[in-house]
Structure formats: C-alpha cells, structure tokens
Enzyme design. Structure first.
Site, mmCIF file in Angstrom:
data_model
loop_
_atom_site.group_PDB
_atom_site.id
_atom_site.type_symbol
_atom_site.label_atom_id
_atom_site.label_comp_id
_atom_site.label_asym_id
_atom_site.label_seq_id
_atom_site.Cartn_x
_atom_site.Cartn_y
_atom_site.Cartn_z
ATOM 1 N N SER A 118 -5.027 -0.069 6.442
ATOM 2 C CA SER A 118 -4.570 1.059 5.799
ATOM 3 C C SER A 118 -4.946 0.855 4.335
ATOM 4 O O SER A 118 -4.235 -0.046 3.696
ATOM 5 C CB SER A 118 -3.109 1.249 5.726
ATOM 6 O OG SER A 118 -2.612 1.305 7.183
ATOM 7 N N ARG A 145 5.628 -2.509 0.066
ATOM 8 C CA ARG A 145 4.338 -3.193 -0.236
ATOM 9 C C ARG A 145 4.200 -3.683 -1.853
ATOM 10 O O ARG A 145 3.267 -3.282 -2.331
ATOM 11 C CB ARG A 145 3.105 -2.037 0.106
ATOM 12 C CG ARG A 145 3.131 -1.587 1.572
ATOM 13 C CD ARG A 145 2.753 -2.555 2.479
ATOM 14 N NE ARG A 145 3.021 -2.005 3.786
ATOM 15 C CZ ARG A 145 4.038 -1.888 4.595
ATOM 16 N NH1 ARG A 145 5.163 -2.408 3.879
ATOM 17 N NH2 ARG A 145 4.286 -1.528 5.671
ATOM 18 N N GLU A 172 -3.958 0.593 -1.204
ATOM 19 C CA GLU A 172 -3.265 -0.544 -1.275
ATOM 20 C C GLU A 172 -4.114 -1.639 -1.133
ATOM 21 O O GLU A 172 -3.548 -2.701 -1.740
ATOM 22 C CB GLU A 172 -2.870 -0.440 0.572
ATOM 23 C CG GLU A 172 -1.900 -1.603 0.776
ATOM 24 C CD GLU A 172 -1.263 -1.277 2.371
ATOM 25 O OE1 GLU A 172 -0.968 -2.517 3.144
ATOM 26 O OE2 GLU A 172 -0.886 -0.199 2.583
#
Length: 351
Positions: free
Chosen positions: A239, A160, A343
């Site tokens: 998420s 990520r 995130e």
C-alpha cells in the site's frame, strides 16, 4: 561484516529502484550493527538503515553515505514469548508462530520485509497490528549511545506509526519481543470482514491458525501483495498511501463533496478511528478519482490487482514512480479535498 563501495541499492528494495550507496555494510550480528552505527555517528557520515527494503523509495541518485543492511538472524521461543532478530524475514516469523500453535500475528502473513521493521511502521493488515503483540523492542539509542529496551507502551504505537518512525534518526532496532496467545491451535478472533467471508465464519470467530494464514496469503496474492519476482504487480511497496483519518468536521465536508461529485446518496467508506475521528479508504478515493487498476502508460503504473499499489513494470526510475504518485495525490485532492500521505519512507526524494 561485509563492505562494498558504490553499491547498488535497487536490488535491496521491493521496488527494485534507487541509485547506489557510497558504502554498503552488511551486518550479521547485533555487535556489528552497533559498530557500524557508532562509526557513522563518530565520523558524521549519513546513515541509511535497510532491512527487507519493502517500505523504501530511494532516489535515482542513490545515497551519499553508509547504507547499513541488517542481516541478523535468530529466534527464541519460550512458552508464548517469542524474540526475533531484526534481520529475520517477517513472513518466516509468522510461519514460525503458526507452526508453534500461537495466535496474534497469523493475519500478518505475506507482508514483505524484516521483523525489525514491523514495530517502526506498526505493521498491520486484515484486522491485526503488531502493536497488539509487541511486548518489548531492543534498540540501539544513537542519542544515548547505548542499547535500550522499550516496552510496548513506550513505543507510542498508533496507526502505521510509532516512536521509532517519529524520531527516525534516534533508534536502530536490534530485536523484537512478542507476547502471543495459546488458543489451542486457533487464531485470534477474526476481525476483518473480508477475511471472515473468505473463511466462511462470522467476525469474532476463531479458526485454525493455518487456515487463517493460508486465507490471508490467498487474499494478498489476489491483490499482488505477495512478492513474486516474475510478477511486476508485486514490484511495489504494498500500500503506497495510508488510509486518511478525518475529524468529524472534516469527514462531514468530505461526505458532502462525495455527494456533489458522485451523486445524491453516494457514501464513502467509513470506519471508527477513535473519539471524533473516522477513517476512510485510500483505495476507494484513488479509484473514484479516476485512477483505476492498471492506470498509467509508462514504466510505473498502478497495479492491475489493487489501486493502492504503485508498481515498477521493470524499466521504471524512481522519478517515474514519484510522477505517478504525485498525479494520484493531486487528482484525489482535486476530486475529494483530501491529501493522501505516502506510507513508504522516501530517501533523497519527496512527493
């Protein structure tokens, strides 16, 4: 190039949250994108680049500067090579590869946002990441004042993360080039256990591309991870927290904490994450710390379908969302000694 002043930004995000921008510019060509960026840089105006808005948390006060919405379009397929404009809708891009019989991103179906955002976040799900197929990213380098082409290796991809995320004020992605696989209409080897179970195959098997895509879409929809304007469980950024990656020492301490809290023999999820490192599940941590599906009584709550998604139930403010996020972070830290990391990108606010 469209220009608006005191323009609402909430409708441009999947959270439907955030105040207005002083100025909103919508660019439909690479040249317009570059012109808008150069103008902001030349005048010292703060710049916020918006694609699909699926990974943004914008503060209630909005953004004092120029918000640049990238709405470029275009895709070019040559053999197994695909080039797409940054403003292309990512879900449409995945569908295009499946229709062309090319494997590599079929398990990334249903992820909201734009194609240009995928290398920034190194988007991944169900055993695939875009880093495995990105061959080149064409971007405007604000520091050099020129357009550059960065190879996949030069993007410095990790979980990520990427070169673009590490230096968010330097590059504006213009287009992305992918190298896909012609496997005779079959998918890449299925890596994710949940996907394999749903498909009725073993991990490592290949399946028809359309089957892989449809199965992932069904799995995501069951977790509220496919956008639906009528379903508040999808008014989210997907998420909200990344899965923690721990050193061997930190993971051993975490396991001990789990046994202490949950009883002898309790085991947390664990996945190899490189030498001396283990990944565990943020969703498991949140749930076991007492924040179950549907948690909350206010206008921002945990999704009723997935503990990793924080949602706007329709009347929330960004501060409502952040209050919930902070409560979850504090609870997981107190219970398991692990600090969750958000995130989505925050604009004008922080946890």
């Amino acid at each position: 190039m469209q220009e608006l002043h005191d323009a609402p930004l909430a409708p441009l995000t999947t959270f439907r949250l955030g105040g207005p921008a002083t100025r909103l510019v919508t660019a439909t060509t690479d040249a317009e994108v570059i012109d808008a960026v150069r103008e902001a840089d030349a005048t010292g105006t703060p710049l916020l680049v918006i694609g699909g808005g699926s990974n943004l948390v914008i503060g209630d006060k909005g953004f004092a500067g120029t918000a640049l919405r990238i709405a470029t379009r275009g895709a070019k397929l040559s053999g197994t090579r695909l080039e797409v404009a940054a403003g292309e809708v990512w879900t449409d891009t995945v569908a295009r590869t499946v229709e062309a019989g090319l494997a590599g991103v079929e398990c990334l179906a249903g992820i909201p946002g734009s194609a240009g955002a995928t290398p920034i976040q190194n988007v991944g799900a169900y055993g695939q990441e875009v880093s495995s197929t990105v061959t080149e990213v064409v971007a405007y380098d604000r520091r050099a004042g020129e357009t550059v082409a960065l190879t996949g290796a030069e993007c410095d991809f990790s979980y990520r993360h990427s070169r673009f995320k590490a230096d968010p004020d330097r590059y504006v992605v213009l287009r992305v080039r992918f190298g896909l696989e012609d496997a005779g209409g079959l998918s890449a080897p299925v890596k994710y256990a949940e996907t394999a179970r749903a498909l009725g195959v073993e991990p490592g098997d290949r399946v028809p591309l359309a089957d892989a895509r449809e199965t992932v879409l069904k799995l995501r929809a069951g977790k509220g991870m496919v956008l639906d304007p009528e379903d508040h469980d999808t008014w989210s950024a997907g998420s909200f927290f990344t899965n923690p990656i721990l050193t061997d020492t930190a993971f051993a301490a975490f396991r001990a904490r789990v046994e202490e809290r949950l009883g002898e023999g309790a085991e947390p999820p664990s996945y190899p994450a490189g030498e001396g490192r283990t990944k565990t599940s943020a969703a498991w941590l949140i749930d076991r710390a007492g924040f179950t599906k549907g948690y909350g009584t206010g206008p921002a709550r945990i999704s009723t379908k997935h503990t990793l998604a924080l949602t706007n139930r329709g009347e929330a403010t960004t501060e409502d969302l952040l209050d919930l996020a902070r409560e979850v972070v504090a609870g997981v830290r107190e219970t398991f000694g692990i600090t969750l990391v958000n995130e989505p990108v925050t604009v004008g606010v922080s946890l």
